[in-house]
Write a protein that holds these residues in place. Structure first.
Motif, PDB file in Angstrom:
ATOM      1  N   ALA A  88       0.108  19.324  37.076  1.00  0.00           N
ATOM      2  CA  ALA A  88       0.341  19.862  35.808  1.00  0.00           C
ATOM      3  C   ALA A  88      -0.226  18.701  34.684  1.00  0.00           C
ATOM      4  N   VAL A  89       0.057  17.715  34.975  1.00  0.00           N
ATOM      5  CA  VAL A  89      -0.467  16.449  34.173  1.00  0.00           C
ATOM      6  C   VAL A  89      -2.244  16.512  34.215  1.00  0.00           C
ATOM      7  N   LYS A  90      -2.778  16.684  35.266  1.00  0.00           N
ATOM      8  CA  LYS A  90      -4.339  16.907  35.422  1.00  0.00           C
ATOM      9  C   LYS A  90      -4.934  18.121  34.591  1.00  0.00           C
ATOM     10  N   LEU A  91      -4.074  19.100  34.961  1.00  0.00           N
ATOM     11  CA  LEU A  91      -4.376  20.599  34.162  1.00  0.00           C
ATOM     12  C   LEU A  91      -4.448  20.376  32.495  1.00  0.00           C
ATOM     13  N   ARG A  92      -3.329  19.524  32.119  1.00  0.00           N
ATOM     14  CA  ARG A  92      -3.115  19.278  30.657  1.00  0.00           C
ATOM     15  C   ARG A  92      -4.320  18.565  30.160  1.00  0.00           C
ATOM     16  N   GLU A  93      -4.940  17.556  31.174  1.00  0.00           N
ATOM     17  CA  GLU A  93      -6.039  16.738  30.760  1.00  0.00           C
ATOM     18  C   GLU A  93      -7.225  17.347  30.616  1.00  0.00           C
ATOM     19  N   VAL A  94      -7.603  18.403  31.606  1.00  0.00           N
ATOM     20  CA  VAL A  94      -8.535  19.230  31.605  1.00  0.00           C
ATOM     21  C   VAL A  94      -8.632  20.216  30.518  1.00  0.00           C
ATOM     22  N   ILE A 136      -1.878  30.437  35.274  1.00  0.00           N
ATOM     23  CA  ILE A 136      -1.799  29.525  36.541  1.00  0.00           C
ATOM     24  C   ILE A 136      -0.328  29.461  36.976  1.00  0.00           C
ATOM     25  N   ILE A 137      -0.351  29.196  38.386  1.00  0.00           N
ATOM     26  CA  ILE A 137       1.099  28.873  38.740  1.00  0.00           C
ATOM     27  C   ILE A 137       0.943  27.672  39.733  1.00  0.00           C
ATOM     28  N   VAL A 138       1.653  26.793  39.404  1.00  0.00           N
ATOM     29  CA  VAL A 138       1.555  25.395  40.276  1.00  0.00           C
ATOM     30  C   VAL A 138       2.793  25.280  40.959  1.00  0.00           C
ATOM     31  N   GLY A 139       2.627  25.276  42.216  1.00  0.00           N
ATOM     32  CA  GLY A 139       3.916  25.334  43.165  1.00  0.00           C
ATOM     33  C   GLY A 139       3.472  25.113  44.580  1.00  0.00           C
ATOM     34  N   GLY A 140       4.486  25.374  45.340  1.00  0.00           N
ATOM     35  CA  GLY A 140       4.364  24.995  46.726  1.00  0.00           C
ATOM     36  C   GLY A 140       4.853  26.195  47.674  1.00  0.00           C
TER      37      GLY A 140
END
Length: 186
Positions: A88-94, A136-140
């Motif tokens: 999620a942090v990397k997505l915000r950065e991009v 986008i869904i970030v999960g496991g």
């Protein structure tokens, strides 16, 4: 049943007592060690079954990380390198660096797009001109195995908006995220 099991079963026959079981186990170990030696130790060291492998550091309970190099001296492709930060942090950065003209909202419910019922919220919803362009869904495994995830996926398809996933157990390098987002957002 695997090839080696069939070979051993045909060679040793049915195991009916403790002595025969031990003979079968010894044969299994011998064959396994021989195969491992023939492959140059690809599967670790030759050690009796049940003894811990102390030759490599343990990664118990930790997700796979591409930065943990499985073979000594092997370089990791930067596309799959893990820097340890959450996806999620990397997505915000991009989003901030590559897509400043898009509006990005987090934790968006599919009910905002006509869905009724229970859903798994979209981790990120990307909008252009007020219209949704990407979910986008970030999960496991625990998120992607749920019925609510399938309903959220179906609602995205009904709205005509692509849905992509990022697994938390994968490295999700910034290069990889950037490439995937450019594929969907231009």
């Amino acid at each position: 049943m695997g090839f080696l099991d069939k070979l051993i079963k045909n060679t040793v026959g049915q195991v009916t007592n403790a002595a025969e079981r031990e003979a079968k186990n010894a044969t299994n170990r011998a064959v396994g060690n021989a195969v491992n030696n023939a492959l140059g130790g690809l599967f670790g060291t030759n050690r009796p079954a049940g003894t811990p492998d102390t030759s490599a550091p343990s990664n118990s309970g930790q997700p796979y990380s591409a930065s943990a190099q499985p073979f000594a001296g092997e370089a990791v492709d930067p596309m799959y390198a893990d820097d340890g930060r959450p996806a999620a942090v990397k997505l915000r950065e991009v989003f901030a660096s590559d897509f400043p003209s898009f509006t990005v909202r987090e934790n968006v419910s599919p009910t905002e797009f006509g869905g009724t019922g229970r859903f798994l919220n979209y981790s990120f919803a990307v909008f252009s001109g007020g219209a949704p362009r990407l979910f986008i869904i970030v999960g496991g495994k625990s998120e992607f195995g749920r019925r609510t995830y399938r309903w959220s996926k179906a609602q995205a398809a009904a709205a005509g908006v692509p849905l992509i996933n990022f697994w938390v157990t994968e490295p999700n390098s910034v290069l990889y995220i950037r490439e995937r987002l450019h594929k969907y957002l231009g």
